[in-house]
Design a protein around this motif. Sequence first.
Motif, PDB file in Angstrom:
ATOM      1  N   CYS A 167     -20.227 -22.190  22.545  1.00  0.00           N
ATOM      2  CA  CYS A 167     -20.539 -23.538  23.019  1.00  0.00           C
ATOM      3  C   CYS A 167     -20.174 -23.566  24.512  1.00  0.00           C
ATOM      4  O   CYS A 167     -19.001 -23.596  24.862  1.00  0.00           O
ATOM      5  CB  CYS A 167     -19.686 -24.514  22.218  1.00  0.00           C
ATOM      6  N   PHE A 168     -21.178 -23.463  25.392  1.00  0.00           N
ATOM      7  CA  PHE A 168     -20.925 -23.395  26.837  1.00  0.00           C
ATOM      8  C   PHE A 168     -21.202 -24.759  27.480  1.00  0.00           C
ATOM      9  O   PHE A 168     -22.293 -25.307  27.308  1.00  0.00           O
ATOM     10  CB  PHE A 168     -21.858 -22.373  27.498  1.00  0.00           C
ATOM     11  N   SER A 169     -20.252 -25.244  28.228  1.00  0.00           N
ATOM     12  CA  SER A 169     -20.457 -26.548  28.862  1.00  0.00           C
ATOM     13  C   SER A 169     -19.721 -26.601  30.197  1.00  0.00           C
ATOM     14  O   SER A 169     -18.694 -25.937  30.384  1.00  0.00           O
ATOM     15  CB  SER A 169     -19.910 -27.649  27.952  1.00  0.00           C
ATOM     16  N   THR A 170     -20.238 -27.401  31.148  1.00  0.00           N
ATOM     17  CA  THR A 170     -19.522 -27.571  32.415  1.00  0.00           C
ATOM     18  C   THR A 170     -18.425 -28.626  32.288  1.00  0.00           C
ATOM     19  O   THR A 170     -17.663 -28.822  33.215  1.00  0.00           O
ATOM     20  CB  THR A 170     -20.481 -27.965  33.557  1.00  0.00           C
ATOM     21  N   ASP A 171     -18.397 -29.330  31.151  1.00  0.00           N
ATOM     22  CA  ASP A 171     -17.337 -30.311  30.906  1.00  0.00           C
ATOM     23  C   ASP A 171     -17.226 -31.297  32.075  1.00  0.00           C
ATOM     24  O   ASP A 171     -16.169 -31.479  32.669  1.00  0.00           O
ATOM     25  CB  ASP A 171     -16.003 -29.552  30.687  1.00  0.00           C
ATOM     26  N   MET A 172     -18.324 -31.925  32.383  1.00  0.00           N
ATOM     27  CA  MET A 172     -18.393 -32.849  33.524  1.00  0.00           C
ATOM     28  C   MET A 172     -17.412 -34.017  33.375  1.00  0.00           C
ATOM     29  O   MET A 172     -17.283 -34.588  32.298  1.00  0.00           O
ATOM     30  CB  MET A 172     -19.825 -33.377  33.621  1.00  0.00           C
ATOM     31  N   GLN A 173     -16.720 -34.332  34.468  1.00  0.00           N
ATOM     32  CA  GLN A 173     -15.748 -35.443  34.484  1.00  0.00           C
ATOM     33  C   GLN A 173     -16.221 -36.534  35.442  1.00  0.00           C
ATOM     34  O   GLN A 173     -17.158 -36.323  36.205  1.00  0.00           O
ATOM     35  CB  GLN A 173     -14.379 -34.926  34.943  1.00  0.00           C
ATOM     36  N   GLU A 174     -15.483 -37.635  35.437  1.00  0.00           N
ATOM     37  CA  GLU A 174     -15.769 -38.755  36.332  1.00  0.00           C
ATOM     38  C   GLU A 174     -15.940 -38.294  37.781  1.00  0.00           C
ATOM     39  O   GLU A 174     -16.864 -38.696  38.483  1.00  0.00           O
ATOM     40  CB  GLU A 174     -14.562 -39.689  36.257  1.00  0.00           C
ATOM     41  N   GLU A 175     -15.031 -37.435  38.206  1.00  0.00           N
ATOM     42  CA  GLU A 175     -15.034 -36.917  39.574  1.00  0.00           C
ATOM     43  C   GLU A 175     -16.399 -36.301  39.943  1.00  0.00           C
ATOM     44  O   GLU A 175     -16.917 -36.476  41.041  1.00  0.00           O
ATOM     45  CB  GLU A 175     -13.927 -35.844  39.625  1.00  0.00           C
ATOM     46  N   HIS A 176     -17.001 -35.567  38.964  1.00  0.00           N
ATOM     47  CA  HIS A 176     -18.291 -34.920  39.243  1.00  0.00           C
ATOM     48  C   HIS A 176     -19.426 -35.919  39.235  1.00  0.00           C
ATOM     49  O   HIS A 176     -20.411 -35.729  39.938  1.00  0.00           O
ATOM     50  CB  HIS A 176     -18.533 -33.803  38.231  1.00  0.00           C
ATOM     51  N   VAL A 177     -19.273 -36.965  38.439  1.00  0.00           N
ATOM     52  CA  VAL A 177     -20.303 -38.007  38.438  1.00  0.00           C
ATOM     53  C   VAL A 177     -20.306 -38.682  39.815  1.00  0.00           C
ATOM     54  O   VAL A 177     -21.349 -38.980  40.383  1.00  0.00           O
ATOM     55  CB  VAL A 177     -20.056 -39.032  37.300  1.00  0.00           C
ATOM     56  N   VAL A 178     -19.121 -38.882  40.382  1.00  0.00           N
ATOM     57  CA  VAL A 178     -19.022 -39.560  41.681  1.00  0.00           C
ATOM     58  C   VAL A 178     -19.398 -38.621  42.832  1.00  0.00           C
ATOM     59  O   VAL A 178     -20.195 -38.965  43.696  1.00  0.00           O
ATOM     60  CB  VAL A 178     -17.596 -40.137  41.885  1.00  0.00           C
ATOM     61  N   PHE A 179     -18.856 -37.417  42.841  1.00  0.00           N
ATOM     62  CA  PHE A 179     -19.037 -36.536  44.007  1.00  0.00           C
ATOM     63  C   PHE A 179     -20.069 -35.419  43.794  1.00  0.00           C
ATOM     64  O   PHE A 179     -20.316 -34.622  44.686  1.00  0.00           O
ATOM     65  CB  PHE A 179     -17.690 -35.916  44.416  1.00  0.00           C
ATOM     66  N   GLY A 180     -20.653 -35.348  42.595  1.00  0.00           N
ATOM     67  CA  GLY A 180     -21.655 -34.306  42.345  1.00  0.00           C
ATOM     68  C   GLY A 180     -21.056 -33.144  41.570  1.00  0.00           C
ATOM     69  O   GLY A 180     -19.891 -32.787  41.761  1.00  0.00           O
TER      70      GLY A 180
END
Length: 539
Positions: free
Chosen positions: A111-124
């Motif tokens: 199961c491969f994921s970048t595990d996106m967080q709030e920080e990435h939603v805001v800054f890319g």
Amino acid sequence: PAKVNLPDPASITEELINKYPAKVAKKRRKSIVANDPDTIPEVQANVRTVPGIITQRGCSYAGCKGVVLGPTRDIVNIVHGPIGCSFYAWLTRRNQTRPETPEHENYITYCFSTDMQEEHVVFGGEKKLKVAIQEAYDLFHPKAIAIFSTCPVGLIGDDVHAVSREMKEKLGDCNVFGFSCEGYRGVSQSAGHHIANNGVFKHMVGNNNEIKPGKFKINLLGEYNIGGDAFEIERLLEKSGITLIASFSGNSTVGAMENAHTADLNIVQCHRSINYMGDMMETKYGIPWMKVNFVGVESTAKSLRKIAEYFGDAELKAKVEEVIAEEMPAVKEIIEEIRPRTEGKTAMLFVGGSRAHHYQDLFNELGMTTLSAGYEFAHRDDYEGREVLPNIKIDADSKNIEELKVTADPELYNPRKSPEEIEELKAKGLEMNGYTGMMKQMVHKSLVIDDVSHYESEKLIEIYKPDIFCAGIKKKYVVQKMGVPLKQLHSYDYGGPYTGFKGAVNFYKDIDRMVNNPVWKMIKAPWEKAESESLEASY
Ligand code: CFM
Ligand code: HCA
């Protein structure tokens, strides 16, 4: 199809929709039609589900990552998004695979994921994606890495294609490509199929020109090896002397798909999810495609005969007849035993984009009638047949085909059959480059319902009281609490394979056990019980 006497579909339709607000009822009515196999009526399909209605549908990401790309064992599929999208799709579809040896790659269980967080939603999240690709490469050195966009990716504007190009160049010996399959695209999984087909075609098909040995070379399109279905089809093809170059994408590999353009025929099991690939390969490489169905013994035999007829080789035809003659007796024995117990029983099928049609063949073989059926996300051609829709745009993005026609490289285009030969095959009854759809095979006055809602399916059960209901996990326990057995035609409830000759036997036995099980008559729905009784039951 046989003419059986069914209740009046018009009054049932009214009953199904009379509780809806007027606007909703008006829209739903167009998706509920009484079948007439002689004059196929129009069905509204592939339209947005009315918000508030409980649907069985999934999303574009499910169709792209889960359905089309997921079953190929040696691609590292990285999901770019919050962890839930990856976690909830982890091994939930029962596609099986058989690596050549235990040492060969198989990433399906990961199961491969970048595990996106709030920080990435805001800054890319592009930087994080690059790190993830590098990490996967360093760990596994795979032949290919595919990136799948989840909803937030499209909203924040991360460019997965640019990142893929950059990383492909940087890594050198790994094919990296991205998919803009954000869940909200289109109205269902169907959009994801299309996005997947375009990407696989663009980034993989044609990369390996090796000519493999074999006299009758085919690709199997739209078979995802759920419960081992593809293994049974592979067995029959091999036994018949037919060489399988690539399968899209059950039990498949990157190498096979890259070599697919060297085949002489594409056979299509699931038309809905892969018709695009058939059309694109025909346009660019001159490979015709043919609809087959390996669900049901009659259909399996017919499909093998169709392939032999396409190649027109006397030896192959004889071999196919030999295989059918060898396989049939074991099936006949079981069907003769079971059929007296299933004859006259009734079924309903509401599944995906092809099985609601294909599985009717197995029920027919058991002497059972399909009272009502529909797809979750298929298009009009899957219901009405391509041939009756000559002027309709087959799908929203058919411009891909037009573009391909313009850019098709004459060096690559090598028509396997001339237009005259194709016409000859059609005259022999072969369905070339087309599909007759579900309704032609369904009885008069059966109800065809697209994207059936939760409410409508409960009503259908109340009205028709079918002996078995076929759908997915979202319906399973609700329906069973109403005292009707539900057969999952997505995951097969841990059963299968159901294709070919051996698969048919598995299915007959499973259905016999379900429709003749006395336990269903002992069940009382929670609301039918006295309060004290239902309290007790909940402990
Ligand atoms: Fe084709 Fe499928 Fe189906 Fe499908 Fe699906 Fe599936 Fe299905 Mo579930 S590709 S359309 S998107 S046959 S996952 S293997 S069972 S809904 S009927
Ligand atoms: C999907 C996959 C699914 C879900 C099955 C179900 C499958 O649509 O994302 O609803 O039971 O076959 O696994 O169709």
